[in-house]
Design a protein around this motif. Structure first.
Motif, PDB file in Angstrom:
ATOM      1  N   MET A  69       0.813  -1.220   0.000  1.00 46.58           N
ATOM      2  CA  MET A  69       0.000   0.000   0.000  1.00 46.58           C
ATOM      3  C   MET A  69       0.845   1.268   0.000  1.00 46.58           C
ATOM      4  O   MET A  69       0.305   2.375   0.032  1.00 46.58           O
ATOM      5  N   GLN A  70       2.165   1.103  -0.064  1.00 47.96           N
ATOM      6  CA  GLN A  70       3.043   2.264   0.041  1.00 47.96           C
ATOM      7  C   GLN A  70       2.774   3.290  -1.056  1.00 47.96           C
ATOM      8  O   GLN A  70       2.802   4.499  -0.818  1.00 47.96           O
ATOM      9  N   HIS A  71       2.470   2.800  -2.259  1.00 47.73           N
ATOM     10  CA  HIS A  71       2.239   3.719  -3.366  1.00 47.73           C
ATOM     11  C   HIS A  71       0.955   4.528  -3.199  1.00 47.73           C
ATOM     12  O   HIS A  71       0.725   5.489  -3.941  1.00 47.73           O
ATOM     13  N   THR A  72       0.107   4.154  -2.217  1.00 46.47           N
ATOM     14  CA  THR A  72      -1.146   4.893  -1.989  1.00 46.47           C
ATOM     15  C   THR A  72      -1.035   5.848  -0.802  1.00 46.47           C
ATOM     16  O   THR A  72      -2.041   6.448  -0.413  1.00 46.47           O
ATOM     17  N   GLU A  73       0.156   5.974  -0.212  1.00 42.97           N
ATOM     18  CA  GLU A  73       0.259   6.757   1.022  1.00 42.97           C
ATOM     19  C   GLU A  73      -0.187   8.203   0.836  1.00 42.97           C
ATOM     20  O   GLU A  73      -0.874   8.768   1.698  1.00 42.97           O
ATOM     21  N   PHE A  75      -2.338   9.227  -1.351  1.00 45.14           N
ATOM     22  CA  PHE A  75      -3.784   9.145  -1.533  1.00 45.14           C
ATOM     23  C   PHE A  75      -4.463   8.923  -0.177  1.00 45.14           C
ATOM     24  O   PHE A  75      -5.509   9.518   0.116  1.00 45.14           O
ATOM     25  N   GLN A  76      -3.870   8.082   0.664  1.00 49.53           N
ATOM     26  CA  GLN A  76      -4.431   7.865   1.998  1.00 49.53           C
ATOM     27  C   GLN A  76      -4.483   9.173   2.781  1.00 49.53           C
ATOM     28  O   GLN A  76      -5.479   9.466   3.453  1.00 49.53           O
ATOM     29  N   GLU A  77      -3.419   9.935   2.697  1.00 51.39           N
ATOM     30  CA  GLU A  77      -3.385  11.207   3.418  1.00 51.39           C
ATOM     31  C   GLU A  77      -4.440  12.162   2.860  1.00 51.39           C
ATOM     32  O   GLU A  77      -5.114  12.875   3.627  1.00 51.39           O
ATOM     33  N   GLN A  78      -4.584  12.176   1.544  1.00 48.19           N
ATOM     34  CA  GLN A  78      -5.613  13.014   0.937  1.00 48.19           C
ATOM     35  C   GLN A  78      -7.004  12.606   1.423  1.00 48.19           C
ATOM     36  O   GLN A  78      -7.832  13.445   1.775  1.00 48.19           O
ATOM     37  N   LEU A  79      -7.247  11.304   1.456  1.00 46.52           N
ATOM     38  CA  LEU A  79      -8.550  10.815   1.906  1.00 46.52           C
ATOM     39  C   LEU A  79      -8.772  11.120   3.387  1.00 46.52           C
ATOM     40  O   LEU A  79      -9.875  11.499   3.796  1.00 46.52           O
ATOM     41  N   TYR A  80      -7.730  10.972   4.189  1.00 50.22           N
ATOM     42  CA  TYR A  80      -7.841  11.300   5.608  1.00 50.22           C
ATOM     43  C   TYR A  80      -8.226  12.761   5.804  1.00 50.22           C
ATOM     44  O   TYR A  80      -9.137  13.081   6.593  1.00 50.22           O
ATOM     45  N   GLN A  81      -7.560  13.652   5.084  1.00 53.18           N
ATOM     46  CA  GLN A  81      -7.871  15.071   5.201  1.00 53.18           C
ATOM     47  C   GLN A  81      -9.291  15.351   4.698  1.00 53.18           C
ATOM     48  O   GLN A  81      -9.990  16.215   5.242  1.00 53.18           O
ATOM     49  N   GLU A  82      -9.714  14.608   3.701  1.00 51.92           N
ATOM     50  CA  GLU A  82     -11.070  14.741   3.162  1.00 51.92           C
ATOM     51  C   GLU A  82     -12.103  14.328   4.215  1.00 51.92           C
ATOM     52  O   GLU A  82     -13.098  15.034   4.455  1.00 51.92           O
ATOM     53  N   LEU A  83     -11.875  13.192   4.864  1.00 54.46           N
ATOM     54  CA  LEU A  83     -12.781  12.715   5.910  1.00 54.46           C
ATOM     55  C   LEU A  83     -12.778  13.666   7.100  1.00 54.46           C
ATOM     56  O   LEU A  83     -13.836  14.012   7.647  1.00 54.46           O
ATOM     57  N   LEU A  84     -11.591  14.085   7.500  1.00 54.54           N
ATOM     58  CA  LEU A  84     -11.451  14.995   8.636  1.00 54.54           C
ATOM     59  C   LEU A  84     -12.113  16.333   8.349  1.00 54.54           C
ATOM     60  O   LEU A  84     -12.724  16.946   9.243  1.00 54.54           O
ATOM     61  N   GLY A  85     -12.041  16.772   7.106  1.00 50.75           N
ATOM     62  CA  GLY A  85     -12.588  18.070   6.743  1.00 50.75           C
ATOM     63  C   GLY A  85     -14.105  18.147   6.816  1.00 50.75           C
ATOM     64  O   GLY A  85     -14.667  19.248   6.762  1.00 50.75           O
ATOM     65  N   ARG A  86     -14.755  17.022   6.942  1.00 51.42           N
ATOM     66  CA  ARG A  86     -16.228  17.028   7.030  1.00 51.42           C
ATOM     67  C   ARG A  86     -16.749  17.057   8.460  1.00 51.42           C
ATOM     68  O   ARG A  86     -17.936  17.276   8.672  1.00 51.42           O
ATOM     69  N   ILE A  87     -15.885  16.747   9.424  1.00 48.40           N
ATOM     70  CA  ILE A  87     -16.386  16.692  10.800  1.00 48.40           C
ATOM     71  C   ILE A  87     -16.050  17.976  11.545  1.00 48.40           C
ATOM     72  O   ILE A  87     -15.048  18.641  11.270  1.00 48.40           O
ATOM     73  N   LYS A  88     -16.906  18.320  12.486  1.00 49.62           N
ATOM     74  CA  LYS A  88     -16.676  19.476  13.335  1.00 49.62           C
ATOM     75  C   LYS A  88     -15.836  19.003  14.512  1.00 49.62           C
ATOM     76  O   LYS A  88     -16.341  18.364  15.439  1.00 49.62           O
ATOM     77  N   GLU A  89     -14.547  19.291  14.451  1.00 48.85           N
ATOM     78  CA  GLU A  89     -13.628  18.718  15.429  1.00 48.85           C
ATOM     79  C   GLU A  89     -13.891  19.234  16.843  1.00 48.85           C
ATOM     80  O   GLU A  89     -13.782  18.482  17.812  1.00 48.85           O
ATOM     81  N   THR A  90     -14.202  20.506  16.957  1.00 49.44           N
ATOM     82  CA  THR A  90     -14.601  21.055  18.255  1.00 49.44           C
ATOM     83  C   THR A  90     -16.119  21.121  18.275  1.00 49.44           C
ATOM     84  O   THR A  90     -16.732  21.905  17.549  1.00 49.44           O
ATOM     85  N   PHE A 685      -7.484   4.258   4.819  1.00 52.63           N
ATOM     86  CA  PHE A 685      -6.704   3.117   4.326  1.00 52.63           C
ATOM     87  C   PHE A 685      -7.597   2.172   3.518  1.00 52.63           C
ATOM     88  O   PHE A 685      -7.234   1.745   2.407  1.00 52.63           O
ATOM     89  N   GLU A 686      -8.764   1.841   4.059  1.00 53.20           N
ATOM     90  CA  GLU A 686      -9.681   0.923   3.359  1.00 53.20           C
ATOM     91  C   GLU A 686     -10.145   1.519   2.035  1.00 53.20           C
ATOM     92  O   GLU A 686     -10.204   0.816   1.012  1.00 53.20           O
ATOM     93  N   TYR A 687     -10.489   2.808   2.047  1.00 53.85           N
ATOM     94  CA  TYR A 687     -10.932   3.448   0.805  1.00 53.85           C
ATOM     95  C   TYR A 687      -9.815   3.473  -0.226  1.00 53.85           C
ATOM     96  O   TYR A 687     -10.056   3.268  -1.427  1.00 53.85           O
ATOM     97  N   ALA A 688      -8.587   3.735   0.218  1.00 52.06           N
ATOM     98  CA  ALA A 688      -7.458   3.755  -0.720  1.00 52.06           C
ATOM     99  C   ALA A 688      -7.256   2.372  -1.341  1.00 52.06           C
ATOM    100  O   ALA A 688      -6.953   2.256  -2.539  1.00 52.06           O
TER     101      ALA A 688
END
Length: 698
Positions: A69-73, A75-90, A685-688
């Motif tokens: 999965m190294q070649h998707t790292e 992409f994984q980070e992009q997806l993580y930021q995408e998922l994180l960007g939808r939630i209200k962290e505070t 990771f699963e989405y990637a």
């Protein structure tokens, strides 16, 4: 003898680069004879958790997964930021009134865990932090809360934590006036604890060697826990023990149950040193649960009622001979539960696969049903701790509507939206559509499928689709909203839930027809759902992803053995796949209690039937789809060795170049990582993995 694993020094080209060949687990055959049949298990040794070679194998699989999965790292980070960007962290939960206090939790940006708080008198009052889970988690890779119970006088907090994922909790008591922990610390507790009304007595359960809650204890604050009074010892290994309190706060309930039988004992919460009394002694396949109102116990039971009915009995003599019918059995409506308020009875039921809430005024006996307008939705009652309230709090959501908290005025029949989960980044529900369709099972039964996708869908077989399934224990896979799922839908995916037999979506008989000697219905139902989605051109086999976890992982393994060509990608999370071997070993947690779910393979009929579908026993030399398997080293429900053994055997027998990855959390249990940010990284990771294999653009 070969070393436990070996790595070929060569690299193998892949579509996305090169990667080391996977580790190969050694074979060390263990032979047992069952019903006159020799059973050979080449990978039994993987159960030896203390064996360094086992840990090395799991770590080698993790290294291989990382390499593949190294070649998707990126992409994984992009997806993580995408998922994180939808939630209200505070964020802040809707405060819940209990007595003079408003209790709530809140989260802060950058922190993994919630902070537990309250305010006295009004929401404008000064905040009091009761517990900061982030502080508790310092120095631990994992921390999960077990119980969180405020004493009746609001001066004490009983809470428990687990730092391994093994689900054995240590119970603590905190003085909320001083902020200090009391000396009372009790290890090896489970998910139930209750205060007596004297604010000095705690009832709690402890675990046996098989992680079964089997003893109920009474603890007096300030005393040595080693001297706690043993109230009850459940010696039947198929029964779990739980303690709870009625909503009226008048009675403590000791609940003993296995998969199809229950027994409830009661004690006045004002008399903690008294003796628990039984309502109705256990009788095989008789289930009942108890609520309290005024001078009566309200009893939901399956006595001569497969879909359950409501009975009542005097608190002075609640034996079964004195039960009187309140709500009769109905062939097409499953009665799930009742909640008693001082002036109302709230009835939760299910009809045609949809949840309903019915409200009965206990003064006038008038009834009405709360309306929900979407075709596919999920509704859950809140805790509603105030017995005297005329307001019902419930949580509502659907595949397109974010989870929403409503306060429903039961007399005026009006509702107020208190909060809807915010989806940051401009989510517009009008751009998405949900529907419910039906597939025809092999025996002609109509199987519901819930779907969500972006509007404008063209049914041409070109859309990727993720089909989720579970189908065990009578647990329903109700359609709910997930902001994470938008990363699928916005890339053209359809998300589908197969409401297969083994759940209770269509009533109790739906469950009965998906267990024991009818368990294969669960798997053939899921296959029928997949075939229907393909036939109706929602998707095609080369674009079909399936996902399930735990008993849903059993589903993944079974259908992959039965119809590997039907699926392109399989996501099997902590899968229960070594069914025969696990159910033959009574020392393993959950085995004995689950004889009533799968059958007891010590009986030949059940042995042969379970063996016919057990994923580990039915791996063949053939091509399999791409498979991602997850495990938790400390998982007490599905032990790590089940996914590990399954992976090892698949590696040895499968043909073709499709990927097979095993990812083991080395410091977690059944639920995976405990922190919310770590959880999002797992999803990324699963989405990637899925997107990479399907060629989905970033």
């Amino acid at each position: 003898m070969l070393p436990i694993i070996y790595w070929l020094a060569t690299t193998a080209p892949t579509a996305s680069g090169t990667a080391l060949n996977p580790p190969v687990a050694k074979t060390d055959p263990k032979t047992d004879t069952v019903h006159g049949e020799a059973r050979v298990d080449d990978y039994f040794w993987l159960r030896e958790k203390s064996n360094p070679e086992v840990i090395e194998y799991l770590e080698a699989e993790n290294r291989h997964t990382e390499a593949m999965m190294q070649h998707t790292e990126d992409f994984q980070e992009q997806l993580y930021q995408e998922l994180l960007g939808r939630i209200k962290e505070t964020d802040l939960s809707v405060p819940e009134k209990m007595g003079d206090y408003y209790y709530y939790t809140r989260t802060e940006e950058g922190k993994q865990y919630p902070i537990y708080c309250r305010k006295k008198g009004s929401l404008e009052a000064e905040e009091e932090i009761l517990l900061d889970q982030n502080a508790l988690a310092e120095g631990h890779e994992y921390l999960e809360m077990g119980v969180y119970k405020i004493s009746p006088n609001h001066q004490l907090l009983a809470y428990s934590t687990d730092t391994t994922g093994g689900e054995s909790y240590t119970l603590y008591v905190k003085d909320l006036n001083t902020g200090q922990l009391l000396s009372d610390q009790i290890p090896n507790t489970y998910y139930s604890v209750e205060w007596a009304n004297d604010n000095r007595t705690l009832f709690y359960t402890t675990l046996d060697a098989a992680k079964r809650p089997y003893k109920l204890h009474r603890h007096q604050l300030g005393s040595d826990p080693a001297a706690d009074v043993l109230i009850y010892h459940e010696t039947d290994e198929s029964f779990f023990l739980d303690v709870s309190k009625t909503r009226s706060q008048a009675y403590l309930l000791m609940e003993l149950e296995n998969i199809n039988t229950s027994e409830v004992h009661y004690l006045e919460a004002d008399q903690p040193t008294g003796d628990f009394k039984v309502i109705s002694p256990r009788q095989s396949e008789l289930e009942y649960s108890v609520e309290h109102h005024d001078d009566q116990f309200l009893i939901v039971t399956n006595s001569d009622a497969v879909n359950f009915k409501l009975m009542r009995a005097s608190v002075n003599n609640p034996s079964r001979a004195n039960w009187e019918e309140v709500i009769p059995h109905r062939e097409t409506v499953k009665l799930d539960s009742v909640s008693a308020f001082q002036n109302h009875l709230v009835i939760s039921e299910r009809e045609d696969g949809l949840q309903k809430i019915r409200v009965r005024n206990l003064t006038t006996n008038e009834e009405h049903t709360v309306d929900f307008l979407e075709p596919v939705y999920t509704v859950r009652q809140g805790r509603n701790p105030e017995f005297n309230a005329n307001t019902l709090r419930f949580n509502y959501g659907s595949l397109v509507t974010p989870m929403s908290v409503f306060d429903y005025e039961m007399d005026a029949r009006t509702r107020e939206l208190k909060k809807q989960d915010e989806v940051l980044g401009g989510y517009d529900p009008s751009l998405y559509e949900s529907e419910r369709i039906f597939a025809k099972a092999a025996d002609g039964t109509a199987i519901p499928i819930s779907l969500v996708y972006k509007k404008g869908l063209v049914k041409d077989g070109e859309s990727p689709l993720l089909l989720y399934g579970y189908g065990s224990y009578g647990i329903n896979s109700d359609p709910y909203f997930s902001s994470n799922r938008l990363s699928l839908l916005d890339r053209g995916f359809i998300y589908a839930i197969g409401h297969i037999r083994g759940g209770e979506e269509m009533g109790r008989i739906w469950y009965e027809n998906g267990k024991l000697l009818q368990k294969r219905n669960t798997f053939t139902d899921f296959i029928a759902c997949a075939e229907h989605l393909i036939a109706e051109k929602y998707t095609a086999s080369d674009k079909l992803v399936i996902q399930g976890g735990s008993a849903g992982g059993l589903l993944m393994g079974a259908v992959t053995n039965m119809r590997p060509e039907l699926f392109e990608i399989v996501i099997a999370k902590v899968p229960f796949v070594d069914v025969v071997n696990t159910m033959l070993d009574a020392s393993i947690p959950l085995t004995v209690i689950e004889y009533d779910e799968w059958g007891n393979p010590n009986e030949k009929e059940f042995y042969n039937y379970i063996k016919s579908y057990s994923p580990y026993d039915n791996i063949e030399t053939k091509e399999y789809p791409h498979i991602l398997v997850t495990a938790g080293l400390n998982d007490p429900r599905v032990h790590y060795w089940e996914p590990a053994k399954w992976t090892a055997k698949l590696r040895a027998l499968k043909r073709g170049d499709n990927r097979l990855l095993l990812k083991t959390e080395m410091g977690a249990g059944h639920g995976g990582p405990s922190g919310r940010y770590d959880y999002l990284r797992e999803i990324a990771f699963e989405y990637a993995f899925i997107f990479d294999l399907l060629g989905v653009e970033k």
